[in-house]
Design an enzyme around this catalytic site. Structure first.
Site, PDB file in Angstrom:
ATOM      1  N   ASN A  16       0.877  -1.175   0.000  1.00  0.00           N
ATOM      2  CA  ASN A  16       0.000   0.000   0.000  1.00  0.00           C
ATOM      3  C   ASN A  16       0.906   1.214   0.000  1.00  0.00           C
ATOM      4  OD1 ASN A  16      -1.766   2.065   0.471  1.00  0.00           O
ATOM      5  ND2 ASN A  16      -2.347   1.407   2.546  1.00  0.00           N
ATOM      6  N   LYS A  63       0.155   4.227  -0.161  1.00  0.00           N
ATOM      7  CA  LYS A  63      -0.455   5.420   0.470  1.00  0.00           C
ATOM      8  C   LYS A  63      -0.234   6.629  -0.450  1.00  0.00           C
ATOM      9  CE  LYS A  63      -0.049   3.093   4.857  1.00  0.00           C
ATOM     10  NZ  LYS A  63       0.084   3.151   6.308  1.00  0.00           N
ATOM     11  N   HIS A  95      -9.466   1.344   5.000  1.00  0.00           N
ATOM     12  CA  HIS A  95      -8.145   1.397   5.652  1.00  0.00           C
ATOM     13  C   HIS A  95      -8.247   2.264   6.908  1.00  0.00           C
ATOM     14  CE1 HIS A  95      -3.967   2.471   6.391  1.00  0.00           C
ATOM     15  NE2 HIS A  95      -3.670   1.342   5.776  1.00  0.00           N
ATOM     16  N   GLU A 146      -6.503   4.573   7.997  1.00  0.00           N
ATOM     17  CA  GLU A 146      -6.332   6.015   7.774  1.00  0.00           C
ATOM     18  C   GLU A 146      -7.613   6.633   7.219  1.00  0.00           C
ATOM     19  OE1 GLU A 146      -2.655   5.542   5.620  1.00  0.00           O
ATOM     20  OE2 GLU A 146      -1.778   4.836   7.503  1.00  0.00           O
ATOM     21  N   GLU A 177      -5.363  -5.040  10.279  1.00  0.00           N
ATOM     22  CA  GLU A 177      -4.280  -4.090  10.532  1.00  0.00           C
ATOM     23  C   GLU A 177      -4.524  -3.418  11.877  1.00  0.00           C
ATOM     24  OE1 GLU A 177      -2.310  -2.840   6.603  1.00  0.00           O
ATOM     25  OE2 GLU A 177      -4.003  -1.518   6.904  1.00  0.00           O
ATOM     26  N   GLY A 210       2.711   1.991  10.842  1.00  0.00           N
ATOM     27  CA  GLY A 210       3.677   3.083  10.735  1.00  0.00           C
ATOM     28  C   GLY A 210       4.396   3.392  12.030  1.00  0.00           C
ATOM     29  N   SER A 259       3.571  -2.515  10.123  1.00  0.00           N
ATOM     30  CA  SER A 259       5.029  -2.593  10.310  1.00  0.00           C
ATOM     31  C   SER A 259       5.612  -3.927   9.873  1.00  0.00           C
ATOM     32  CB  SER A 259       5.401  -2.277  11.766  1.00  0.00           C
ATOM     33  OG  SER A 259       5.042  -0.941  12.076  1.00  0.00           O
TER      34      SER A 259
HETATM   35  P1  13P Z   1       3.155   0.185   7.652  1.00  0.00           P
HETATM   36  O1  13P Z   1       3.650  -1.095   7.003  1.00  0.00           O
HETATM   37  O2  13P Z   1       3.905   1.394   7.209  1.00  0.00           O
HETATM   38  O3  13P Z   1       3.053   0.042   9.125  1.00  0.00           O
HETATM   39  O4  13P Z   1       1.657   0.407   7.104  1.00  0.00           O
HETATM   40  C1  13P Z   1       0.748  -0.622   7.160  1.00  0.00           C
HETATM   41  C2  13P Z   1      -0.451  -0.249   6.386  1.00  0.00           C
HETATM   42  O5  13P Z   1      -1.191   0.644   6.757  1.00  0.00           O
HETATM   43  C3  13P Z   1      -0.708  -0.982   5.131  1.00  0.00           C
HETATM   44  O6  13P Z   1      -1.975  -0.709   4.639  1.00  0.00           O
END
Ligand code: 13P
Length: 248
Positions: free
Chosen positions: A8, A10, A92, A94, A162, A168, A202
């Site tokens: 992803n 982002k 997601h 976010e 997740e 992150g 992560s």
């Molecule tokens: P990270 O791997 O940066 O923690 O992000 C995970 C994520 O949100 C994947 O959709």
């Protein structure tokens, strides 16, 4: 079932950066040993799909539930499909926590993806305070329950677990944590036995194989570590080396 290794991106990698990524991305995996997916920004999907040199699928990171309309700034599932996406990330964390998306909207988006022939990849996961309050199972059952019925009879779909506290942050769920949560998701999915459940939060080359070896973990959804072609290639290689039931 081969493992799914999904990136992803982002809000990273515009069209030019997507092309640069694929000029370097060359994991040492046999064709068919892993299923690779990239969730690129809308504007980069077509460039990425043109530039890729290995078998991979592309998806968008969000869709609107309407097919078209006076909805400035939104993208419909149909438009995403026309641009070359075959999957759509939905709900997601976010989107849920920064943009305030709720369970009902997530379900509407799942239905829109299905209508347009996109594979919905629906994200669920608990906040740290919910986990600490012992509400992991309640939260996951509520989130999955909001859309599970919309997946009945759908040719293909996926769910990504997740944990919000692991996204992150460098904090990763242990394989045992992941297995527990995936077991809850799988149970909440009920009859939808064939739906792969991915782990995200992560994921790095050093923990990818252990996570993908955990029971009920069918693949990974990778954020930060999917941005570098060499790093993500190592995660793809880890996925290709993991066979159901444990590392090969
Ligand atoms: P990270 O791997 O940066 O923690 O992000 C995970 C994520 O949100 C994947 O959709």
């Amino acid at each position: 079932m081969v493992k799914v290794v999904a990136g992803n991106w982002k809000m990273h990698h515009g069209p030019a950066a997507a092309e640069r990524f694929f000029s370097r991305f060359s994991p040492s995996v046999e064709v068919g040993a892993v299923r690779m997916v990239f969730f690129a920004p809308d504007l980069s999907v077509a460039a990425a799909a043109r530039a890729v040199r290995v078998p991979a699928e592309f998806g968008v990171q969000n869709i609107h539930w309407e097919a078209a309309g006076a909805l400035t700034g939104e993208t419909s599932a149909e438009m995403a499909r026309e641009a070359g996406a075959t999957l759509a990330l939905i709900g997601h964390s976010e989107r849920r926590h920064i943009f305030g998306e709720n369970d009902a909207e997530v379900n509407s988006k799942v239905r829109a993806a299905v209508r347009a022939g996109l594979v919905p990849v629906v994200c669920v996961g608990e906040l740290l305070e919910e986990r600490r309050a012992g509400r992991l199972e309640t939260v996951l059952r509520r989130q999955v329950g909001a859309f599970a019925r919309s997946l009945a009879g759908v040719p293909e779909s996926m769910v990504a677990y997740e944990p919000v506290w692991a996204i992150g942050t460098g904090e990763t769920a242990t394989p045992e944590d992941a297995a527990e949560a995936h077991g809850i998701v799988r149970s909440a999915l009920g009859d939808l036995a064939g739906v792969p459940v991915l782990y995200g939060g992560s994921v790095k080359p050093g923990n990818a194989a252990a996570l993908m070896s955990a029971p009920d973990v069918d693949g990974v959804l990778v954020g930060g570590a999917s941005l570098d072609p060499d790093v993500f290639a190592r995660i793809a290689e880890a996925g290709a080396g993991v066979r159901p039931g444990g590392p090969s």
